[in-house]
Write an enzyme that holds these catalytic residues in place. Structure first.
Site, PDB file in Angstrom:
ATOM      1  N   ARG A 100       0.829  -1.214   0.000  1.00 45.99           N
ATOM      2  CA  ARG A 100       0.000   0.000   0.000  1.00 45.99           C
ATOM      3  C   ARG A 100       0.860   1.260   0.000  1.00 45.99           C
ATOM      4  O   ARG A 100       0.543   2.251  -0.671  1.00 45.99           O
ATOM      5  CB  ARG A 100      -0.923  -0.016   1.222  1.00 45.99           C
ATOM      6  CG  ARG A 100      -1.972   1.103   1.258  1.00 45.99           C
ATOM      7  CD  ARG A 100      -2.982   0.818   2.344  1.00 45.99           C
ATOM      8  NE  ARG A 100      -4.014   1.840   2.386  1.00 45.99           N
ATOM      9  CZ  ARG A 100      -3.970   2.907   3.189  1.00 45.99           C
ATOM     10  NH1 ARG A 100      -2.938   3.081   3.993  1.00 45.99           N
ATOM     11  NH2 ARG A 100      -4.948   3.800   3.177  1.00 45.99           N
ATOM     12  N   HIS A 147       0.440   4.107  -2.824  1.00 38.37           N
ATOM     13  CA  HIS A 147       0.076   5.483  -2.461  1.00 38.37           C
ATOM     14  C   HIS A 147       1.186   6.468  -2.807  1.00 38.37           C
ATOM     15  O   HIS A 147       0.910   7.631  -3.090  1.00 38.37           O
ATOM     16  CB  HIS A 147      -0.260   5.554  -0.966  1.00 38.37           C
ATOM     17  CG  HIS A 147      -1.635   5.079  -0.656  1.00 38.37           C
ATOM     18  ND1 HIS A 147      -2.409   5.640   0.334  1.00 38.37           N
ATOM     19  CD2 HIS A 147      -2.399   4.099  -1.216  1.00 38.37           C
ATOM     20  CE1 HIS A 147      -3.581   5.010   0.380  1.00 38.37           C
ATOM     21  NE2 HIS A 147      -3.593   4.073  -0.553  1.00 38.37           N
ATOM     22  N   ASP A 148       2.430   6.025  -2.773  1.00 35.21           N
ATOM     23  CA  ASP A 148       3.518   6.905  -3.182  1.00 35.21           C
ATOM     24  C   ASP A 148       3.465   7.171  -4.682  1.00 35.21           C
ATOM     25  O   ASP A 148       3.509   8.323  -5.120  1.00 35.21           O
ATOM     26  CB  ASP A 148       4.868   6.286  -2.820  1.00 35.21           C
ATOM     27  CG  ASP A 148       6.031   7.180  -3.214  1.00 35.21           C
ATOM     28  OD1 ASP A 148       6.035   8.355  -2.800  1.00 35.21           O
ATOM     29  OD2 ASP A 148       6.912   6.724  -3.959  1.00 35.21           O
ATOM     30  N   VAL A 173       0.758   9.615  -6.236  1.00 38.70           N
ATOM     31  CA  VAL A 173       0.815  11.051  -5.932  1.00 38.70           C
ATOM     32  C   VAL A 173       2.165  11.583  -6.407  1.00 38.70           C
ATOM     33  O   VAL A 173       3.187  11.385  -5.763  1.00 38.70           O
ATOM     34  CB  VAL A 173       0.621  11.318  -4.427  1.00 38.70           C
ATOM     35  CG1 VAL A 173       0.648  12.819  -4.145  1.00 38.70           C
ATOM     36  CG2 VAL A 173      -0.690  10.716  -3.943  1.00 38.70           C
ATOM     37  N   GLY A 223       4.101  10.507  -8.692  1.00 43.21           N
ATOM     38  CA  GLY A 223       5.048   9.507  -9.139  1.00 43.21           C
ATOM     39  C   GLY A 223       5.787   8.796  -8.019  1.00 43.21           C
ATOM     40  O   GLY A 223       5.675   9.144  -6.843  1.00 43.21           O
ATOM     41  N   ASN A 283      -4.130   8.866   4.209  1.00 41.21           N
ATOM     42  CA  ASN A 283      -2.989   8.112   4.723  1.00 41.21           C
ATOM     43  C   ASN A 283      -3.056   8.075   6.246  1.00 41.21           C
ATOM     44  O   ASN A 283      -3.706   7.232   6.813  1.00 41.21           O
ATOM     45  CB  ASN A 283      -1.680   8.730   4.218  1.00 41.21           C
ATOM     46  CG  ASN A 283      -1.494   8.544   2.716  1.00 41.21           C
ATOM     47  OD1 ASN A 283      -1.748   7.481   2.173  1.00 41.21           O
ATOM     48  ND2 ASN A 283      -1.042   9.594   2.038  1.00 41.21           N
ATOM     49  N   HIS A 291      -6.057  -6.076  -2.690  1.00 42.51           N
ATOM     50  CA  HIS A 291      -7.026  -5.939  -1.602  1.00 42.51           C
ATOM     51  C   HIS A 291      -7.469  -7.288  -1.046  1.00 42.51           C
ATOM     52  O   HIS A 291      -8.352  -7.350  -0.202  1.00 42.51           O
ATOM     53  CB  HIS A 291      -8.253  -5.147  -2.076  1.00 42.51           C
ATOM     54  CG  HIS A 291      -8.020  -3.680  -2.142  1.00 42.51           C
ATOM     55  ND1 HIS A 291      -8.898  -2.807  -2.746  1.00 42.51           N
ATOM     56  CD2 HIS A 291      -6.989  -2.918  -1.697  1.00 42.51           C
ATOM     57  CE1 HIS A 291      -8.419  -1.575  -2.666  1.00 42.51           C
ATOM     58  NE2 HIS A 291      -7.265  -1.620  -2.035  1.00 42.51           N
TER      59      HIS A 291
END
Length: 342
Positions: A64, A68-69, A72, A74, A97, A198
């Protein structure tokens, strides 16, 4: 361990067919640290292996973090920054986050070990990519690691405000979800494959309970949810005015933790995610829509029918995700501490 690492080249040859069109456009390549820090990937392997043995939830947390990095601005490790010279709130403090992030301490330990081995060489962005690969492997998606191209550099900024609109939420419409992936160079099949992550880890009742008690003005429960599954979830996620969440030890803001997959072992990635979708047993509304939208349903059915097929597509999509808007060459920097710019 050595056997797994030796298999990387073989797996990359297989995947290079898929990525041959990117090879001339992207400066990332497998073996980037072979001469400057040859033990880099082994160090990542050792730390992640230990962390997942100690807490199986670290597997989902690291996957995750990587996702998530990259979504946003790249894959630049901006999600790891505690602060920046601008003083603005950083990505990890956003509501998307915040308390839900896991695995940050694992990345810290990897970085400390790498700085001791080869100071100033391995970027935090590459650490995230390697660590996500190890999390996938130790979750059971592959019995050996797939090759990860490296050469990313670390970003200098991180803004909480940029998270909104870049990460999809549990009730995001399918059109927006598809657009979010395709504008990053990921097609619909890759999107469906990646969302299969997931099947491992947990979410919180805050992202689920509206489907049980307040779905629409004319429908208390999401009609797509199977009655059996909804009944089970109501025991995990009682109404918010109930005192039961405190009894279960849930977070007062996020609510109780709920496992994504109630069938497979908690830390194992399997394609049961897709069979659950077809049976109306998905926690997140955004995931459940994959089984009903005509653009995504064929891929859901395909991946539900073949574990190995999904495994290969997932690994390929992870490689593709790791190439999103990377910094290379003289852009960015190699952080000495992943939580702060140099």
């Amino acid at each position: 361990m050595a056997v797994g690492r030796g298999a990387i080249v073989t797996i990359f040859i297989f995947f290079s067919i898929f990525h041959s069109s990117e090879a001339f456009k992207n400066p990332l390549f497998v073996g980037f640290y072979d001469s400057t820090c040859p033990q880099a990937e082994n160090i990542v392997f050792d730390v992640v292996f230990k962390a997942i043995i100690e807490d199986s939830g670290n597997a989902a947390g690291l996957i995750r973090l990587f996702f998530h990095d990259c979504f946003v601005n790249g894959c630049d490790a901006s999600i790891l920054l505690d602060s920046t010279p601008s003083g603005e709130p950083v990505e990890k403090n956003s509501t998307a986050n915040g308390k839900t992030l896991r695995g940050l301490e694992v990345i810290d330990e990897i970085k400390v070990n790498l700085e001791a081995e080869c100071p100033g060489i391995v970027s935090c962005a590459d650490i995230l990519s390697f660590a996500a690969r190890e999390a996938v492997v130790h979750s059971g998606i592959f019995n050996f690691p797939y090759a990860v191209p490296a050469g990313r550099r670390d970003g200098l900024s991180s803004r909480s405000a940029e998270v909104t609109g870049n990460l999809v939420g549990p009730s995001t419409p399918m059109d927006e979800i598809i657009q979010s992936f395709t504008k990053r160079g990921l097609n619909i099949e890759e999107m469906v494959a990646l969302l299969g992550a997931h099947s491992v880890g947990i979410t919180h009742c805050r992202f689920v309970d509206y489907r049980l008690y307040n779905f629409r003005p004319n429908a208390t429960k999401d009609p797509i949810l199977s009655d059996e599954y909804a009944y089970f979830l109501s025991g995990q996620c009682p109404p918010r005015n109930s005192s039961f969440p405190k009894f279960l030890g849930g977070d007062l803001e996020l609510g109780n933790e709920v496992r994504f997959d109630l069938i497979s072992p908690p830390s194992v990635v399997e394609n049961t995610f897709y069979t659950n979708l077809l049976e109306g047993k998905s926690l997140l509304e955004s995931d459940q829509m994959l089984a009903s939208d005509p653009r995504t349903r064929p891929f859901v059915k395909l991946m539900a029918s073949d574990q190995f097929l999904w495994s290969r597509k997932f690994a390929r999509a992870m490689i593709q995700l790791g190439m999103v808007d990377v910094l290379t060459g003289s852009k960015g920097e190699i952080r000495r501490n992943c939580r702060a710019v140099n």
